[in-house]
Design a protein around this motif. Structure first.
Motif, mmCIF file in Angstrom:
data_model
loop_
_atom_site.group_PDB
_atom_site.id
_atom_site.type_symbol
_atom_site.label_atom_id
_atom_site.label_comp_id
_atom_site.label_asym_id
_atom_site.label_seq_id
_atom_site.Cartn_x
_atom_site.Cartn_y
_atom_site.Cartn_z
ATOM 1 N N ILE B 170 1.022 -1.219 0.064
ATOM 2 C CA ILE B 170 -0.110 -0.041 -0.093
ATOM 3 C C ILE B 170 0.801 1.220 0.305
ATOM 4 C CG2 ILE B 170 -1.878 1.221 1.317
ATOM 5 C CD1 ILE B 170 -2.725 -1.354 0.538
ATOM 6 N N LEU B 171 1.670 1.415 0.859
ATOM 7 C CA LEU B 171 2.403 2.591 1.059
ATOM 8 C C LEU B 171 3.521 2.669 0.060
ATOM 9 C CD1 LEU B 171 2.806 2.664 4.927
ATOM 10 C CD2 LEU B 171 1.183 3.837 3.410
ATOM 11 N N LEU B 172 4.505 1.753 -0.312
ATOM 12 C CA LEU B 172 5.592 1.858 -1.135
ATOM 13 C C LEU B 172 5.262 1.951 -2.449
ATOM 14 C CD1 LEU B 172 8.564 -0.168 0.079
ATOM 15 C CD2 LEU B 172 8.519 2.263 -0.007
ATOM 16 N N PRO B 173 4.172 1.253 -3.280
ATOM 17 C CA PRO B 173 3.971 1.453 -4.618
ATOM 18 C C PRO B 173 3.736 3.137 -4.970
ATOM 19 C CG PRO B 173 2.837 -0.207 -3.926
ATOM 20 C CD PRO B 173 3.384 0.268 -2.699
ATOM 21 N N PRO B 174 2.916 3.687 -4.236
ATOM 22 C CA PRO B 174 2.776 5.413 -4.792
ATOM 23 C C PRO B 174 4.004 6.083 -4.769
ATOM 24 C CG PRO B 174 1.388 4.623 -2.833
ATOM 25 C CD PRO B 174 1.951 3.462 -3.160
ATOM 26 N N ILE B 175 4.917 5.588 -3.499
ATOM 27 C CA ILE B 175 5.928 6.440 -3.539
ATOM 28 C C ILE B 175 7.017 6.194 -4.524
ATOM 29 C CG2 ILE B 175 8.213 6.566 -2.201
ATOM 30 C CD1 ILE B 175 6.606 6.426 0.204
ATOM 31 N N ALA B 245 20.279 -0.341 0.764
ATOM 32 C CA ALA B 245 19.202 0.476 0.142
ATOM 33 C C ALA B 245 19.081 1.802 0.705
ATOM 34 C CB ALA B 245 17.786 -0.132 -0.037
ATOM 35 N N THR B 246 19.484 2.820 -0.221
ATOM 36 C CA THR B 246 19.791 4.018 0.040
ATOM 37 C C THR B 246 18.498 4.841 -0.121
ATOM 38 O OG1 THR B 246 20.690 5.066 -1.657
ATOM 39 C CG2 THR B 246 22.027 4.356 -0.033
ATOM 40 N N ASP B 247 17.823 5.798 0.503
ATOM 41 C CA ASP B 247 16.465 6.302 0.678
ATOM 42 C C ASP B 247 16.506 7.578 -0.310
ATOM 43 O OD1 ASP B 247 13.896 6.525 1.680
ATOM 44 O OD2 ASP B 247 14.422 8.360 2.642
ATOM 45 N N GLY B 475 16.416 4.751 4.786
ATOM 46 C CA GLY B 475 14.939 5.045 5.369
ATOM 47 C C GLY B 475 13.922 4.036 5.088
ATOM 48 N N ALA B 476 12.972 4.427 4.445
ATOM 49 C CA ALA B 476 11.625 3.442 4.492
ATOM 50 C C ALA B 476 12.095 2.070 3.786
ATOM 51 C CB ALA B 476 10.757 4.227 3.603
ATOM 52 N N MET B 477 12.567 1.881 2.484
ATOM 53 C CA MET B 477 12.926 0.570 2.052
ATOM 54 C C MET B 477 13.784 -0.364 3.227
ATOM 55 S SD MET B 477 12.230 -1.345 -0.222
ATOM 56 C CE MET B 477 11.528 -0.368 -1.509
ATOM 57 N N THR B 478 14.820 0.212 3.775
ATOM 58 C CA THR B 478 15.589 -0.424 4.726
ATOM 59 C C THR B 478 14.572 -0.786 5.705
ATOM 60 O OG1 THR B 478 17.459 0.672 3.933
ATOM 61 C CG2 THR B 478 17.262 -0.305 6.355
ATOM 62 N N PHE B 479 13.801 0.026 6.446
ATOM 63 C CA PHE B 479 12.862 -0.355 7.449
ATOM 64 C C PHE B 479 12.038 -1.260 7.102
ATOM 65 C CE2 PHE B 479 8.994 0.648 9.552
ATOM 66 C CZ PHE B 479 9.070 0.301 10.732
#
Lengths: 705, 705
Positions: B170-175, B245-247, B475-479
């Motif tokens: 849900i959250l990553l695809p739009p980003i 993975a950098t953010d 950031g987000a991806m690493t998390f």
């Protein structure tokens, strides 16, 4: 007591729509088992397979929507109006339902594991201990009676069967919010009395009429032996409640496209939006507050009273909550300079509107009702504080959400006819239901119109009444309420019948609206703003009618709103320092926005969003209303009133004085003058800034009469 | 074997975010029981209570987001740049986490029912038979080991603990889609070689360097006795993959706001966007294709090769799929007149983009990677076909989704530090991880930059390298990758450590970017377009560098894209009838859009979206690129090239001839001239219509050099 372990992963795709993450959790369970790698490889593979199939199922819906969009375009492109897009979406849904039902066979390699344990109830969460590792199971719902061992037969169909709660929590809120947000408040509030009568009294009348007729039919069926299960009086009333909700989607889209008479439009729109809310509260009151503990299922007088008070409590609570969050958003957007950053502003607006729904649900109120009034409040106050960019953004965002949700619902309705497992089609019940729905609608419209016409100067003509009768389509809300619970025989029969009623009304009544309008000789192609202004020029007595409609309680409210609420909550209106008594000076000063001081001349000016402001013509102000048109493109009418006059009070004498003025003045008073969007003189983004205090009527191009 | 029945309804609120319907199903179960009314009144009440509490939990997040938005506004308003909004969201999340952890105590009235049954595995669905009625239970996931009987202690905290899969679905695809859609393609493709090197080779290098260092640390810890559980080599590699993975979010927002050098921006942006995808595929390859069946957990050569081929297959498959749906959308929008109805067009665009994700998941590819390339394709082709209104709408829609998702993720990260139940903070491991991450980043940037500089004429300066080193925020991806699986001791330790790494990099590195840039004397406040044109004026040799960068494979691709793909997929470009061989005449005719014939002069014109078109200066054309700025407001630069010249081919001689031209001509060639949006002469909505073939340079105001 048996515990059946199915290896299959039958999750309804509708839920999937937003529950993909949930399913992926299953995937996780597999990947978690690394340290003891082999023991749930099978589970992992299955979960992965299931995830893929779920994605594929969702794809079906997306493709269905895509197809609908393309066909809608084709229809619009070819100006083919017989079948509306919602009817179209339903047809596509039907086709896919047929294909899924009869065309697709998914091989079932799942095996049943039957276990016995002593479970006393159905708890919400199960914790299963598998060789030292605990797995959590969540209750998904009850499986159809006696189907325990054969559920997997219809795996595929169950997969595409919708979770009804998705409607209430994901799909309906944006639709209802959009309805409130894009409400033409001027026409709505001009007819507020009639709308409330139709929506509240009419829906209750219709509910009871349908309930009683159905009870008669059901009793007869019981005697004849046509009834295959229990059907109590409360069930009849429940049926009455759910099929009394008329749909604001289909007919209004057509009406808006055709530009029918604004009052007819306002009546139908207002009724259908509000009676959705009434039907929700009514049906849940009937279900929740029938006499509990006994099996009589009669609807006693005490229970009726209790239901009624609950109804009022829930409705007014939801109303208050919706308005409260709207007001809060208005205050936040007013007192921060958030409008410099339209993305932040839009995000805030979206979040606050959504939180209304959650807050209402958390408090035990009805989220949908709260969201409706939140939308109206946002449009009336907050919208004025937003930057022009945010106004466009919020408008477009909710328009898109509304469009997607709406088409999804209608294509899903079509799909359900074939994918739903427990249809009970009882011919007698269906015939009875159609008769009851017809009579219920008639018992709503005609007597109420008669009573209302006693009070109204601007009568609701008999042709209007016939169209209102005809245009009582049943749509998304009826469907959502009936699919919410399909556990018992009675509910299944209701659901199947409701589905047929929806199909019939959407296709036949929806498609027949055009011929009906021309048969009733109701004019189409009326510009809502032009209409009122020209009628004001042509007919002075009509203005008196409008005057009459804005009776004293409304008049008090208008003044209060204009003098206190608007200045408090928005940048428009007169400054509070001028309207509040002197003792509140410092408070008023800190609450008034700097822009408001430029509006000082507006003091005591009525808010013509609500009524034709015929009593008071003091100065100019700017305001904005939002309107949708059926093509989906957004139009924001920027309405400016540049009028003459010396600032008399909102008294009745003002009106009498005015009547002696020249015709030109009459044309200016009594309505608001509209600046067309493409006026080259007017910069496109000066909405919340008041227009410069130029001498009124200095620019003749500004008046479109 | 024990079956524990908990009466509590502990559903994670993250899932709730979109799974409210699911929870309401629980409610339903109660209301279904009307015919036997009393037997599950308790369940009903509980479900209702649970629903309310879930709504309240969701409200916490909404309020958190609202608060974040207001504070972001305050920061922007006061021009306070030290702490970025993402860091801020994390701090708020932390605070709420502390309050929930230590401040709120929810009374637990739930009782455990422990049952015994013989369950062999953990199937995805359980069917429980309670007095003849079947209830379905879905597997939610594994509960922490040994916690079977004490889970409910931390009910509240578990409720607000996120379902990690929400990120991925849900959250990553739009980003990610927004990243692709708003990519500055010109600068991106100019540096494509370097970006690919950093993203692919660099991430793999970083992964193995970190994995090896961590393996050293872990081995040492095992000797010292500091390790509380198993930690295999594959775990080390997995850790390497997820923290490599950098953010793209935080630093780039700052960089964009500051307008740093475009090449530096392109390198960082490209790397961080692509290495998210690389990290996903890499980590899942490591997990899925480690030698299964044995417990050695070593990473064998065969497994490595297998992983690598899987990696390539999944990556190229996802890439192809994303491009394919993008192309399909372009074709649909080109060959229908959908652009007359911007709502339909926007809805179609949204649905097609979303279906990319689903399709990829259904096919077993990586949805996120597919969505990234879909976004790039949509921006490059489809965007040209959209109506101006839809261009704004899609842009704003994804901007809003991106903003909400991003802030939700970061505030959630903060919350997790206190709400997550199974933290394992091991000081030695944490120190080791920080060292490894630092060294891994260094092993990525410096050697690769050295190698790339051998080939690049436009060297990556050492100050750029230091900034890239410093700006490698996690950031987000690493998390998301680390929270995806927190079942084992190793994974829990990884998760806790990753959280600290994310906090540290976002707060320290993110906050220190400004000082770092000034310390490294990297110019800020550079207009990306102005920069290139002025450098072209100032330094002729730089243009040669740019020329050099667009090497022959890219050159071939540009020509192919310009002559065949753009005309085929969009309304722009030269007509296919002119570019295709004569034998394809009829086909070309039917595929060419009427507008394209007006672009005939564009034949053989390079697409300067990709490169500085220095070889060829034949005629003018119009194109559009989308850019975001950090303030969140959208700007669409309408770029028109009005250049002189006689239409030479894209040959190298063209360049030599050009070099003899006057400085003014040089300024015009080598870059595109930018029309400011507010140019009063230019109508705001003429994007896809080619500009009139006026004599070039006739209007000096059109050139901003």
């Amino acid at each position: 007591m048996g515990l059946t372990v199915r290896r299959s992963l039958d999750v309804k795709p509708s839920r999937l729509l937003l529950l993909l993450p949930f399913l992926l959790t299953l995937l996780l369970v597999g990947s978690q088992g690394e340290s003891n790698a082999m023991d749930n490889v099978a589970t992992e593979r299955m979960a992965e397979e299931s995830h893929r199939q779920d994605s594929a199922n969702l794809l079906i819906f997306i493709m269905l929507l895509t197809l609908t969009i393309l066909t809608i375009w084709l229809f619009k492109h070819r100006r083919f109006r017989f079948l509306h897009e919602t009817g179209l979406a339903m047809i596509y849904g039907l086709l896919v339902g047929v294909i899924l039902r009869f065309g697709v066979h998914v091989p079932q390699s799942m095996s049943d594991v039957i276990l016995s344990c002593a479970v006393n109830a159905s708890p919400a969460t199960l914790l299963v201990n598998v060789s030292g590792r605990f797995y959590e199971y969540t209750l998904k719902g009850e499986v159809g009676r006696g189907k325990g061992h054969q559920v997997q037969d219809d795996e595929m169909l169950r997969k595409v069967t919708f979770d009804p709660e998705v409607f209430f929590n994901i799909l309906l809120p944006p639709i209802i919010f959009h309805a409130g947000y894009s409400l033409k408040r001027r026409h709505f509030f001009r007819n507020i009395g009639s709308i409330l009568a139709y929506a509240f009294m009419g829906t209750v009348i219709s509910c009871f009429v349908i309930g009683l007729i159905m009870y008669g039919f059901v009793s007869f069926m019981k005697i004849v032996g046509q009834l295959g299960g229990d059907f109590y009086f409360t069930d009849c009333l429940f049926f009455g409640a759910i099929v009394s909700a008329t749909d604001p989607v289909t007919v209004l889209a057509i009406f808006n496209e055709l530009k029918v008479d604004v009052d007819l439009y306002a009546l139908l729109f207002g009724e259908s939006v509000l009676n959705d809310a009434v039907a929700i509260v009514l049906s849940s009151s009937i279900v929740a507050y029938q006499p509990a503990g006994d099996n009589s299922h009669s609807f006693e007088a005490m229970a009726l009273l209790k239901s009624f008070s609950i109804f009022l409590g829930v409705f007014s609570g939801s109303f208050a909550l919706g308005v409260a969050t709207g007001v809060m958003t208005a205050l936040v957007t007013k007192f921060t300079k958030l409008r410099d950053f339209s993305l932040l502003e839009t995000a805030l607006f979206f979040l606050m509107s959504w939180s209304t729904f959650l807050l209402a649900e958390a408090c035990g109120f009805t989220g949908v009702v709260a969201v409706l009034f939140c939308g109206i409040t946002q449009a009336h106050y907050t919208f004025n504080n937003l930057s022009p960019d945010s106004q466009d953004r919020t408008k477009q965002l909710f328009e898109l959400l509304n469009f997607l949700a709406e088409n999804f619902i209608f294509s899903y309705m079509g799909l359900t006819l074939f994918s739903f497992q427990s249809h009970v089609f009882n011919p007698m019940f269906i015939i009875g239901a159609f008769v009851a729905v017809f009579l219920g609608r008639a018992a709503n419209i005609y007597p109420l119109s008669f009573l209302l016409n006693l009070g109204r100067k601007n009568k609701i003509g008999s042709n209007f009444q016939h169209v209102m009768m005809f245009a009582g389509l049943r749509g998304a809300m009826t469907f959502a309420l009936s699919i919410r619970d399909t556990a018992t025989y009675a509910r299944q029969m209701m659901f199947s019948t409701t589905l047929l009623i929806v199909f019939f009304t959407v296709w036949i009544c929806g498609g027949g609206t055009m011929p009906m309008l021309s048969f009733m000789s109701i004019p189409v192609g009326v510009d809502s703003d032009q209409d009122t202004s020209s009628s004001a020029v042509l007919d002075g007595s009509q203005r008196r009618n409008a005057k009459h409609e804005s009776a004293w309680p409304f008049r008090i409210w208008y003044n209060f709103d204009h003098n206190y609420l608007k200045p408090l909550l928005t940048h428009s209106g007169p400054p509070l320092t001028a309207t509040l008594p002197a003792c509140c000076g410092p408070l008023a000063k800190c609450l008034t926005s700097p822009q408001a001081y430029e509006n000082e001349g507006q003091l005591h000016d009525d808010d013509s969003d609500f009524i034709l402001n015929d009593a008071n013509v003091s100065s100019m102000y700017a305001d904005v209303t939002v309107s949708t048109d059926a093509s989906g493109s957004h139009t924001i009418n920027r309405k400016h009133l540049y009028s003459t006059g010396t600032g008399g009070g909102p008294s009745d004498e003002g009106l009498d004085h005015e009547l002696t003025l020249a015709e030109h003045d009459v044309a200016i008073r009594g309505t608001r003058l509209v600046l067309p969007m493409d006026d080259p003189v007017e910069p496109p983004s000066t909405v919340t800034l008041p227009p410069p205090p130029s001498p009124p009527c200095s620019d003749p191009r500004r008046h479109r009469l």
